[in-house]
Design an enzyme around this catalytic site. Structure first.
Site, short mmCIF file in Angstrom:
data_model
loop_
_atom_site.label_atom_id
_atom_site.label_comp_id
_atom_site.label_asym_id
_atom_site.label_seq_id
_atom_site.Cartn_x
_atom_site.Cartn_y
_atom_site.Cartn_z
N HIS A 1 0.79 -1.23 0.00
CA HIS A 1 0.00 0.00 0.00
C HIS A 1 0.82 1.27 0.00
O HIS A 1 0.25 2.36 -0.03
CB HIS A 1 -0.94 0.03 1.20
N LYS B 1 -8.73 14.10 3.71
CA LYS B 1 -7.88 12.90 3.75
C LYS B 1 -7.00 13.06 4.98
O LYS B 1 -6.96 14.14 5.58
CB LYS B 1 -7.02 12.80 2.50
N ARG B 2 -6.29 12.01 5.40
CA ARG B 2 -5.38 12.15 6.52
C ARG B 2 -4.39 13.28 6.24
O ARG B 2 -4.02 13.52 5.08
CB ARG B 2 -4.65 10.83 6.78
N LYS C 1 0.81 14.29 1.18
CA LYS C 1 -0.47 14.66 0.54
C LYS C 1 -0.54 16.16 0.24
O LYS C 1 -1.45 16.63 -0.45
CB LYS C 1 -1.64 14.23 1.44
N THR D 1 -8.32 6.68 -2.81
CA THR D 1 -9.67 6.25 -3.13
C THR D 1 -10.64 7.41 -2.94
O THR D 1 -11.72 7.42 -3.53
CB THR D 1 -10.12 5.07 -2.24
N LYS E 1 -14.20 8.70 -5.09
CA LYS E 1 -15.51 9.06 -4.51
C LYS E 1 -15.99 10.39 -5.08
O LYS E 1 -17.17 10.55 -5.41
CB LYS E 1 -15.40 9.16 -2.98
C1 LIG Z 1 -11.94 7.30 1.32
C2 LIG Z 1 -11.49 7.74 2.65
C3 LIG Z 1 -10.14 7.98 2.90
C4 LIG Z 1 -9.08 7.86 1.84
O1 LIG Z 1 -8.93 9.12 1.24
P1 LIG Z 1 -7.64 9.45 0.33
O2 LIG Z 1 -7.95 10.79 -0.23
O3 LIG Z 1 -7.57 8.38 -0.71
O4 LIG Z 1 -6.47 9.46 1.25
C5 LIG Z 1 -9.77 8.40 4.16
N1 LIG Z 1 -10.67 8.58 5.13
C6 LIG Z 1 -11.99 8.36 4.93
C7 LIG Z 1 -12.94 8.58 6.05
C8 LIG Z 1 -12.44 7.93 3.69
O5 LIG Z 1 -13.74 7.70 3.51
#
Ligand SMILES: *Cc1c(COP(=O)(O)O)cnc(C)c1O
Length: 856
Positions: free
Chosen positions: A382, A573-574, A579, A681, A685
């Site tokens: 990952h 995102k985190r 990032k 991911t 979305k």
């Molecule tokens: C989808 C999702 C992530 C992943 O987000 P990235 O932008 O791909 O890092 C992190 N936290 C939550 C709550 C999510 O639903």
């Protein structure tokens, strides 16, 4: 009241699109009856004293009842038909809420709506009472949750295995512009979905020593035992009567734990010390993409793996075919009956644990055990970030898992012999490939162990899988080229469109019907209407309504007034340096400076929302949150800015907040340094919900751009090759800083306390990093990023063009369904074929006729 009005309308809408008839009426009556029974007998309340939470629990139990026969039936069906079992091992399952998803997948949403309405209850208010199952940090844990949904929907005999953390990911509060962590006591009121199974409790061993077995071989003795108590959670497939199982282990002290104290007479102390063993499943480690070599974490990983393998082997031996033959030949069939997928290296101790079981317990030879292990296991990588790769010290492994360390040493020994055979005399290669690292403190490289012990290794997006082959695992690719694969991540369209964006789902269904929910590539048909004014209007209306809802939510939650005509520009995102939330911050400051320089100039209004948790020990990430809040404070309170620009820090980003926010996004920010985000991911979305993306050529962004075409996405910045070249040539941030006056001003403002007048040095560390030690080359991409953002503004002014691009985003997102991802894992790694066939419903006969009734 206005909200009552909206509720009635919503209720009417759902009633109209639902399939009605006798069955529906019966269903509604049934649900009401069950609901009242649970309120009375399960919650022991009457309606005079019931709280909204009681009503939620009564509804959840009613929905669970609906699922129970299917759950039992499915498990029985797997037992009787004995297909190959798929085991998805993960230290994280970021499930979020279950009520809405369960109602949707069972197809009883509208019946439940109607039942609650008739009882005078607001189902949406009830849903808000459910705690998120936050047993994950971010993308990796959410991927595991999406995969469970897809595996059930594709009719695979799949099982999730993980840990039932008593405390999930911490709740984030922002106080005075800083992150505060609060424990996530998600089980306080109980979890209505889970079922404890004390009868299937299994022992897990720790510590002890290894000795020669008088019967030959080795044995692990004088261990300390902890019990693993399984909790089963239902995973319903989408309207196919499949309900798979997610089994989460909880640590229990055995009765004899710390008997020593008891013999000493300190009975009270002995009882209190039982907590020590039970600490194993107490809390989720809150690190995302970071390895912290803590002993308790190693114990968690082994605890999950050992309990799970015990279960896997027991189920294998119990299977129909298994009982017909002798145990030894049985074991030969393991890889034909069992696939074990490792979600990163976190469960990689499954490899030496399976070896230990096959050799020390089942009495197989090393070579036979190794063949079966490699054929059964597969590993998903990952990340390539070095600080995230697990490398356990040999000292710790020797202490806690002495037999496993011995096995790992032997695996390594035999492996290096193979390397020597294939590349004779290449001593440097042997050193590089050893899973035992000798520099500094001796450690085991768990990624190397995972590759050697698996028949398949995959990255999670095309670019990431290429980097694995050409860079991070180059030597291993040269050794085992046939093992390396790509499996681009995906998301479940049920949760991430159908459930979170019902009005967009309706607009889509109006055009192409409803089967896109299980065949997401059908969305491509929407391109037919990419210039249709009525369809444009519908898409725009849905987006506008979603934005209004979020604006209202933010106003009640934080008291900020938001311009619903502004671009909703979102990065959630985190929080992590790679990032590059800092790049986003630099753009915000640039916009602010431009408004201040020319207050009457043309400006396309924006609301920038940033959200995400920082690991509690990641000081730099916490400082980034502080900076964003400080910028928000200056921008939002400047009368010159007005409603042209607002900056919102979204507190406590989690699955439930993602479901609320993402449908309202105009612009999705996916701006990691090329080569650092394995897939992402969140990007998918947003695309599925009709936001446009501004992003780098990183992770799955590359494939998103390919699917929708470069003209429908705002791609900017360095490619991975450019980044690699920059590393080789040496990065000098000052070059970019001095060349761009707008950039220089931003960095200076951060450095000299413009955003922290009470403490001018507060953010100087951030400016230092940007100028001196930035591993992620933020300033090198600034110029291209700002130009790309300017293009975003220009495009937004042309609503017709923007909407056409949004339609192309939605229509091109079919590839990013986790159903597609899982179908690829099934065929190319697990050796099973997905089936869209339904299982018989509980009231139907279980013969083959009923089986193929609705199949395709
Ligand atoms: C989808 C999702 C992530 C992943 O987000 P990235 O932008 O791909 O890092 C992190 N936290 C939550 C709550 C999510 O639903």
């Amino acid at each position: 009241m206005a909200s009552q009005c909206v509720r009635d309308e919503e209720h009417e809408r759902r009633k109209q699109i639902s399939v009605r008839g006798i069955a529906q009426v019966e269903n509604v009556a049934n649900i009401k009856k069950t609901f009242n029974r649970h309120l009375h007998y399960t919650l022991v309340k009457d309606r005079n004293v019931s709280t909204t939470r009681d009503y939620y629990f009564a509804l959840a139990h009613s929905v669970k009842d609906h699922l129970t026969s299917r759950w039992i039936r499915t498990q029985q069906y797997w037992y009787e038909n004995d297909p190959k079992r798929i085991y998805y091992l993960s230290l994280e399952f970021y499930m979020g809420r279950s009520l809405c998803n369960t109602m949707g997948n069972l197809g009883i949403q509208s019946a439940c709506d109607e039942a609650m309405y008739q009882l005078g209850l607001d189902i949406e208010e009830l849903q808000e009472m459910e705690e998120d199952a936050g047993l994950g940090n971010g993308g990796l844990g959410r991927l595991a949750a999406c995969f469970l949904d897809s595996m059930a929907t594709l009719g695979l005999a799949a099982y999730g295995y993980g840990i039932r953390y008593e405390y999930g990911i911490f709740a984030q509060r922002i106080r005075n512009g800083e992150q505060i962590e609060e424990p996530d006591d998600w089980l306080r009121y109980g979890c209505p979905w889970e079922k404890a199974r004390p009868e299937y409790m299994v022992p897990v061993n720790f510590y002890g020593r290894v000795e020669d077995n008088p019967k030959g071989g080795r044995r692990w003795v004088d261990t300390q035992k902890v019990l693993a108590l399984p909790y089963d959670n239902p995973i319903p497939g989408y309207k196919n009567n499949v309900v798979n199982n997610l089994r989460l282990w909880s640590a229990k002290s055995p009765v004899e734990f710390n008997l020593r104290f008891f013999n000493d007479g300190d009975y009270i102390q002995a009882v209190l010390d039982r907590n020590l063993a039970e600490n194993i499943s107490r809390v989720l480690y809150p690190n995302d993409n970071f390895f912290e070599g803590k002993e308790l974490r190693l114990k968690q990983e082994y605890f999950m793996v050992a309990a799970t393998l015990n279960d896997i082997i027991r189920r294998f031996k119990n299977s129909n075919f298994g009982s017909r033959e002798a145990t030894r030949t049985n074991m030969d069939l393991l890889p034909t009956k069992v696939a074990i997928q490792l979600n990163d290296t976190h469960p990689s101790l499954a490899i030496p644990e399976l070896m230990r079981i096959l050799i020390d317990v089942e009495g197989l030879t090393w070579d036979k055990a190794w063949e079966l292990t490699v054929k059964s296991c597969a590993y998903t990588n990952h990340t390539i970030l070095p600080e995230a790769l697990e490398r356990w010290t040999c000292v710790m492994l020797q202490n806690i898992l002495p037999r496993h360390l011995e096995i790992i040493y032997h695996i390594n020994h035999l492996f290096l012999q193979e390397v020597h055979k294939k590349f004779p005399g290449d001593m440097d290669r042997m050193r590089r490939m050893s899973m035992v690292e000798e520099e500094g403190e001796k450690r085991i490289n768990m990624a190397f162990l995972s590759i050697v012990g698996s028949h398949a290794v995959n990255g999670v997006a095309a670019i990431h899988s290429e980097i694995l082959k050409t860079d991070l695992f180059k030597d291993f690719y040269e050794m085992f080229p046939e093992r390396f694969q790509n499996k681009t991540n995906g998301i479940t369209p049920r949760r991430w469109l159908l459930l979170c964006n019902p009005s967009l789902s309706d607009v889509i269904a109006e055009k192409i019907g409803e089967t896109w929910t299980v065949h997401l590539d059908q969305l491509v048909q929407l391109k037919k209407w990419d210039k249709d004014p009525a369809f444009h209007r519908n898409i725009q209306t849905v987006k506008q309504e979603n934005k209004m809802r979020v604006a209202a939510f933010l106003e009640t939650e934080y008291g900020v007034k938001i311009n619903p005509g502004s671009i909703f520009d979102i990065q959630v995102k985190r929080i992590h340096e790679y990032k590059r939330q800092l790049l986003n911050a630099l753009h915000i400051i640039t916009m602010y400076n431009r408004i201040k320089r020319n207050p009457t100039g043309k400006f396309v209004p924006r609301t920038v929302m940033i959200g995400g948790k920082a690991a509690p020990g990641y000081h730099q990430a916490k400082l980034i949150i502080k900076l964003i809040c400080a910028i928000a404070n200056v921008v939002n309170n400047d009368p010159v800015v007005g409603d042209k620009l607002k900056v919102i820090y979204l507190e406590n980003y989690r699955v439930t907040l993602a479901e609320k926010i993402i449908p309202a996004a105009d612009l999705s920010q996916q701006i990691s340094t090329a080569g650092t985000e394995a897939s992402g991911t969140g990007n998918m979305k947003f695309m599925l919900n009709g936001a446009l993306t501004i992003g780098t050529m990183d992770g799955a962004n590359v494939e998103m751009a390919e699917e929708m075409g470069m003209k429908n996405i705002f791609i900017f910045g360095m490619l991975w090759d450019d980044v690699e070249k920059l590393k080789r040539d040496g990065y000098d941030a000052n070059k970019y800083y001095n060349a761009n006056p707008e950039l220089k001003l931003c960095v200076d403002q951060i450095a000299n306390g413009f955003f922290s007048p009470q403490n001018p040095k507060e953010f100087s560390h951030i400016a230092d990093i940007l100028l001196k030690w930035d591993r992620f080359f933020t300033l090198a991409d600034f110029d291209a990023y700002i130009k790309s953002q300017d293009k975003v503004n220009e495009t937004y002014l042309n609503q017709e063009l923007w909407t056409r691009m949004a339609i192309h985003n939605i229509a091109s997102s079919g590839k990013f369904s986790s159903d597609r991802t899982i179908a690829e894992y099934a065929r190319e790694i697990w050796g099973v074929e997905p089936s869209w066939e339904k299982l018989p419903a509980p009231h139907e006969p279980s013969g083959t006729d009923a089986n193929t009734n609705n199949g395709k």
